[in-house]
Design an enzyme around this catalytic site. Structure first.
Site, PDB file in Angstrom:
ATOM      1  N   CYS A   5     -61.461  47.773   1.374  1.00 22.43           N
ATOM      2  CA  CYS A   5     -61.894  49.117   1.029  1.00 22.43           C
ATOM      3  C   CYS A   5     -61.706  49.387  -0.466  1.00 22.43           C
ATOM      4  O   CYS A   5     -62.396  48.810  -1.294  1.00 22.43           O
ATOM      5  CB  CYS A   5     -61.182  50.146   1.913  1.00 22.43           C
ATOM      6  SG  CYS A   5     -62.008  51.752   1.962  1.00 22.43           S
ATOM      7  N   HIS A  55     -61.288  48.232   7.669  1.00 19.22           N
ATOM      8  CA  HIS A  55     -59.845  48.311   7.895  1.00 19.22           C
ATOM      9  C   HIS A  55     -59.530  47.765   9.294  1.00 19.22           C
ATOM     10  O   HIS A  55     -60.355  47.831  10.204  1.00 19.22           O
ATOM     11  CB  HIS A  55     -59.371  49.764   7.839  1.00 19.22           C
ATOM     12  CG  HIS A  55     -59.376  50.354   6.467  1.00 19.22           C
ATOM     13  ND1 HIS A  55     -58.455  50.019   5.505  1.00 19.22           N
ATOM     14  CD2 HIS A  55     -60.188  51.284   5.908  1.00 19.22           C
ATOM     15  CE1 HIS A  55     -58.690  50.717   4.409  1.00 19.22           C
ATOM     16  NE2 HIS A  55     -59.738  51.493   4.618  1.00 19.22           N
TER      17      HIS A  55
END
Length: 480
Positions: free
Chosen positions: A328, A424
């Site tokens: 991310c 994630h």
């Protein structure tokens, strides 16, 4: 409602354990936290985001996470301001002083979520935030006694004996609370006791006599709590060390690190040492891999990374043949540039990235929230979630190492030694974790990570059943 005599007394873990206790008794139970402050967020099946601690508590309850379980989530973006998420969606970004004025307007939304949960469940276990003893925050409060008053719920206060002064924590809380708030506390328990609990029985009597509250038990230290996702960034201090001869994975401790429970499945591996590198220390030269984690403020965290000289350490690591994984915000940092034309993260403009991947990121106001199922080039399944601002594109995405819903995801370079993606939770996928560790010359020894979490939740429930007076606690809750 479980409130604490201070921060980090173990409220989140206790609520998870209570939810599992009640679920195992065949009751419909749900967790609830009116207001949470955390950059560890979970994506819900109804398309929003909540604190990851509430997602774990939902799991303990046998439920899918929903936005009503944490209607107000504050995600710090600077020392004085935070993004305000209400019922799963971004409302605004507010400085602390402005949020104090905003809080009272949020109480109806908080009660709306709470009432939906109470209508659908036999029990709702509420978690407070910080401590009700912060009476300077009582006007407009929605996190502790302000919520308890509005919702009419009884409170159990938890003290942390590991910090010392637990009698003063509990008795002192009653002393500073307004009389109506103090009357809402019906019982207390002492958490994190090391050693023979019978040595504090007289202390429990003293607290009960001084406060008039029902003593509900002394909870010994539950070491397996480390196997559950951490709620507080302060829990990242130091290293988590492998047993025997294993590999080291270095993780720079960024100021706005987010969703750091991505590391939990790796830290649970017996042959893996996760070295959380604090500011002021170089990234270790003997690490097999460096993970650049998620960030709530990518551009400012990238600047912090450079101030520490960690960009130089990363370049040296790659020259030595090491691996780098960016997740991310960490993925965004790895590109050649980050553009923020609308000033979403601060001042509008562009900054150079680390140049590890030939991609560029453009920050955009629309946040992507999605549960994700992907596969690697080799067909290995990866499950996780996306929660980010920004779009990343460039030639290195042609070397995408994931396929997500028919599209390419992520980017790679140097034969896959350097890679990043937006997903994630990918290390929770056992086949992928084993594959990635094998690329580092290590072997996965844990087996099924999700089973490990379930077993820990059951062990936590057993722990509470043994050491808490559950019948008395439930009787207090039944008085509502």
């Amino acid at each position: 409602m479980i409130q604490g005599a201070g921060s980090n007394v173990g409220k989140s873990v206790l609520v998870a354990g209570l939810c599992r206790v009640l679920a195992r008794r065949g009751l419909r139970v749900a967790p609830f936290k009116p207001q949470n402050m955390s950059n560890n967020a979970a994506v819900t099946e109804d398309g929003g985001e909540i604190g990851r601690a509430q997602a774990l508590q939902a799991r303990a309850s046998g439920l899918r996470p929903r936005v009503d379980m944490n209607p107000v989530l504050l995600k710090p973006e600077s020392e004085i301001g935070a993004q305000v998420i209400v019922q799963g969606a971004r409302l605004t970004t507010a400085r602390a002083r402005d949020y104090a004025k905003l809080k009272p307007t949020l109480l109806p939304r908080v009660l709306e979520s709470f009432q939906r949960l109470t209508k659908a469940h036999d029990w709702v276990i509420v978690e407070g935030a910080g401590s009700p003893a912060e009476v300077n925050l009582r006007p407009g409060d929605i996190a502790n006694m302000g919520f308890a008053e509005a919702a009419g719920v009884p409170v159990v206060l938890i003290g942390d004996i590991d910090r010392g002064g637990v009698i003063a924590q509990l008795v002192g809380t009653q002393a500073v609370l307004p009389a109506d708030d103090a009357a809402r506390i019906k019982g207390f328990a002492v958490n994190k006791f090391r050693g023979d609990t019978t040595l504090f029985l007289d202390g429990m009597e003293m607290i009960a006599e001084a406060t008039g509250w029902a003593p509900l038990g002394i909870l010994p230290w539950f070491s397996d709590a480390a196997k559950l996702p951490a709620e507080d960034i302060m829990d990242l201090k130091g290293s988590r060390t492998a047993t025997g001869s294993g590999i080291k994975i270095a993780v720079p401790r960024l100021p706005r690190i987010a969703n750091f429970d991505d590391l939990d499945p790796l830290s649970a591996e017996p042959g893996v040492e996760i070295d959380i590198v604090e500011p002021g220390r170089a990234l270790p030269g003997d690490a097999a891999a460096i993970i650049l984690p998620g960030s709530k403020s990518t551009i400012s965290d990238l600047a912090a990374l450079r101030r520490e000289g960690w960009d130089i350490d990363i370049s040296a690591h790659i020259r030595r043949g090491g691996h780098v994984m960016g997740i991310c915000g960490g993925y965004q940092m790895m590109g050649t540039a980050i553009h923020d034309p609308e000033g979403i993260e601060g001042q509008a403009g562009s900054v150079p990235g680390l140049g590890l991947l030939d991609v560029e990121t453009v920050m955009e106001p629309l946040k992507r929230l999605a549960l994700s199922e992907a596969t690697t080039r080799d067909g290995t399944p990866v499950s996780g979630y996306e929660i980010h601002l920004g779009r990343t594109e460039g030639p290195a995405t042609e070397e995408a190492w994931l396929t997500l819903n028919g599209r390419k995801e992520g980017a790679a370079a140097l034969g896959g030694r350097v890679k990043g993606c937006y997903i994630h939770g990918l290390f929770s996928s056992d086949p992928f974790r084993a594959e990635w560790l094998a690329g580092l010359g290590a072997q996965s020894e844990m087996g099924n990570y999700e089973h490990e979490v379930e077993a820990t939740l059951d062990a936590l429930a057993d722990h509470l059943e043994t050491h808490l007076d559950m019948d008395r606690l439930l009787a207090l809750g039944a008085e509502v």
